[in-house]
Design a protein around this motif. Structure first.
Motif, mmCIF file in Angstrom:
data_model
loop_
_atom_site.group_PDB
_atom_site.id
_atom_site.type_symbol
_atom_site.label_atom_id
_atom_site.label_comp_id
_atom_site.label_asym_id
_atom_site.label_seq_id
_atom_site.Cartn_x
_atom_site.Cartn_y
_atom_site.Cartn_z
ATOM 1 N N SER A 124 0.893 -1.174 0.047
ATOM 2 C CA SER A 124 0.029 -0.080 0.158
ATOM 3 C C SER A 124 0.761 1.313 -0.066
ATOM 4 O O SER A 124 0.511 2.205 -0.289
ATOM 5 C CB SER A 124 -1.000 0.245 1.240
ATOM 6 N N GLU A 125 2.061 0.992 0.475
ATOM 7 C CA GLU A 125 2.980 2.400 0.356
ATOM 8 C C GLU A 125 3.343 2.773 -0.833
ATOM 9 O O GLU A 125 3.954 3.966 -1.185
ATOM 10 C CB GLU A 125 4.130 1.958 1.182
ATOM 11 N N TRP A 126 3.050 1.987 -2.122
ATOM 12 C CA TRP A 126 3.200 2.660 -3.245
ATOM 13 C C TRP A 126 1.859 2.666 -4.139
ATOM 14 O O TRP A 126 1.585 2.502 -5.279
ATOM 15 C CB TRP A 126 4.231 1.899 -4.149
ATOM 16 N N GLY A 127 0.725 2.381 -3.528
ATOM 17 C CA GLY A 127 -0.571 2.547 -4.018
ATOM 18 C C GLY A 127 -1.164 1.257 -4.545
ATOM 19 O O GLY A 127 -2.026 1.484 -5.313
ATOM 20 N N THR A 128 -0.762 0.091 -4.044
ATOM 21 C CA THR A 128 -1.615 -0.959 -4.492
ATOM 22 C C THR A 128 -2.928 -1.137 -4.369
ATOM 23 O O THR A 128 -3.457 -0.680 -3.217
ATOM 24 C CB THR A 128 -1.082 -2.228 -3.798
ATOM 25 N N GLU A 129 -3.844 -1.501 -5.348
ATOM 26 C CA GLU A 129 -5.271 -1.422 -5.141
ATOM 27 C C GLU A 129 -5.487 -3.007 -4.977
ATOM 28 O O GLU A 129 -4.906 -4.053 -5.193
ATOM 29 C CB GLU A 129 -5.817 -0.976 -6.319
ATOM 30 N N GLY A 130 -6.827 -3.021 -4.395
ATOM 31 C CA GLY A 130 -7.517 -4.568 -4.190
ATOM 32 C C GLY A 130 -8.747 -4.335 -3.436
ATOM 33 O O GLY A 130 -8.706 -3.485 -2.533
ATOM 34 N N ARG A 131 -9.792 -5.211 -3.667
ATOM 35 C CA ARG A 131 -10.837 -5.140 -3.042
ATOM 36 C C ARG A 131 -11.250 -6.504 -2.405
ATOM 37 O O ARG A 131 -11.080 -7.653 -3.108
ATOM 38 C CB ARG A 131 -12.055 -4.982 -3.921
ATOM 39 N N LYS A 132 -11.797 -6.741 -1.365
ATOM 40 C CA LYS A 132 -12.262 -7.801 -0.523
ATOM 41 C C LYS A 132 -13.133 -8.833 -1.433
ATOM 42 O O LYS A 132 -12.916 -9.941 -1.653
ATOM 43 C CB LYS A 132 -12.706 -7.649 0.770
ATOM 44 N N GLN A 133 -14.210 -8.243 -2.016
ATOM 45 C CA GLN A 133 -14.892 -9.046 -2.794
ATOM 46 C C GLN A 133 -14.516 -9.770 -4.243
ATOM 47 O O GLN A 133 -14.833 -10.834 -4.597
ATOM 48 C CB GLN A 133 -16.042 -8.164 -3.375
ATOM 49 N N ASP A 134 -13.310 -9.372 -4.522
ATOM 50 C CA ASP A 134 -12.508 -10.102 -5.570
ATOM 51 C C ASP A 134 -11.560 -11.255 -5.025
ATOM 52 O O ASP A 134 -10.848 -11.891 -5.786
ATOM 53 C CB ASP A 134 -11.515 -9.069 -6.246
ATOM 54 N N GLY A 135 -11.832 -11.573 -3.676
ATOM 55 C CA GLY A 135 -11.016 -12.828 -3.042
ATOM 56 C C GLY A 135 -9.822 -12.326 -2.322
ATOM 57 O O GLY A 135 -9.220 -11.263 -2.532
ATOM 58 N N ASP A 136 -9.306 -13.200 -1.824
ATOM 59 C CA ASP A 136 -7.906 -12.988 -0.908
ATOM 60 C C ASP A 136 -6.647 -12.692 -1.832
ATOM 61 O O ASP A 136 -5.974 -11.764 -1.445
ATOM 62 C CB ASP A 136 -7.407 -14.402 -0.185
ATOM 63 N N ALA A 137 -6.751 -13.316 -3.139
ATOM 64 C CA ALA A 137 -5.559 -12.866 -3.998
ATOM 65 C C ALA A 137 -5.633 -11.673 -4.201
ATOM 66 O O ALA A 137 -4.541 -10.839 -4.452
ATOM 67 C CB ALA A 137 -5.665 -13.703 -5.406
ATOM 68 N N PRO A 141 -1.618 -9.975 -2.912
ATOM 69 C CA PRO A 141 -0.776 -10.455 -3.985
ATOM 70 C C PRO A 141 0.637 -10.723 -3.870
ATOM 71 O O PRO A 141 1.162 -10.194 -2.978
ATOM 72 C CB PRO A 141 -1.127 -9.231 -5.033
ATOM 73 N N ALA A 142 1.090 -11.652 -4.533
ATOM 74 C CA ALA A 142 2.579 -11.648 -4.441
ATOM 75 C C ALA A 142 3.072 -10.582 -5.420
ATOM 76 O O ALA A 142 2.730 -10.030 -6.601
ATOM 77 C CB ALA A 142 2.804 -12.908 -5.417
#
Length: 244
Positions: A124-137, A141-142
């Motif tokens: 998150s310190e470089w702005g990675t996105e991700g939503r819970k409804q899209d699953g754990d991956a 992420p790797a």
């Protein structure tokens, strides 16, 4: 079982006095779990929600209320060094929650200047996105190649600021002025006082406050500002002054 935590604390502290015990608590009274007989700290979900929604709703009153309730004069968690965060492995990434990406720096400014221990969720310190409804991956992420950028620079700067100023680590908390899009508060201890001011608006503004100081030195730029009952805050800005 509270007795289990008491035994756990006794065992761990005997092995290493500064062993740190942190519990993941979603709601309830944090004092029930974090106290001199049990855990050292717990997750601060109340402020997690307040930090991002205060920006989305243009309502700093929400986070200011929580910070004052927890850490202000008579605060119910003044004796707990809470574990603070703006996202983690179980919730949407900050960059996917904030409606306006211009608020990212202000969010991290609050994280590193509020009472408690600031925590970063990897990526998150470089702005990675991700939503819970899209699953754990999507949340976990790797990461093959970190993408250092301006946000990373800001997070690193605020982390260093936090580490090098005792008032931001151990100091008390007091709200100076709360407006829907602006917030000013002071972190204080005997050795230093730091005034933090954030402006979530797209326009610069004058924010009044009584800091009991003639002025302050910007901890990031070194510039000195004379306070005449307040100060000018640039758009989408966060400023930390060491008070005279």
């Amino acid at each position: 079982d509270p007795d289990f935590f008491r035994r756990l604390r006794s065992f761990c502290k005997e092995k290493k006095p500064d062993f740190w015990l942190m519990g993941e608590i979603i709601h309830g009274d944090y004092n029930r779990w974090a106290n001199p007989e049990m855990l050292d700290s717990v997750t601060n979900y109340e402020c997690y929600k307040g930090i991002y929604s205060s920006h989305n709703d243009k309502n700093y009153f929400e986070i200011a209320y929580s910070l004052n309730r927890q850490f202000g004069d008579g605060g119910i968690y003044k004796n707990i060094y809470t574990y603070n965060f703006v996202d983690n492995h179980d919730v949407n990434r900050l960059a996917s929650v904030l409606r306006n990406p211009e608020h990212l720096e202000n969010v991290y400014n609050l994280l590193f200047t509020m009472p408690g221990v600031p925590s970063l969720y990897y990526g998150s310190e470089w702005g990675t996105e991700g939503r819970k409804q899209d699953g754990d991956a999507a949340l976990r992420p790797a990461v093959e190649r970190p993408e250092w950028n301006e946000l990373t620079d800001w997070v690193a700067t605020m982390a260093k600021l936090h580490r090098t100023h005792p008032a931001l680590i151990w100091g008390g908390y007091h709200n100076l002025n709360v407006q829907p899009k602006q917030l000013a508060f002071v972190r204080w201890m005997e050795s230093e006082r730091v005034l933090v001011a954030v402006n979530a608006d797209s326009q610069s503004c004058w924010l009044g406050f009584q800091a009991d100081a003639a002025g302050g030195t910007d901890l990031l730029t070194g510039a000195h500002t004379a306070f005449n009952g307040g100060a000018e805050l640039p758009a989408y800005s966060c400023t930390c002054w060491k008070l005279d």
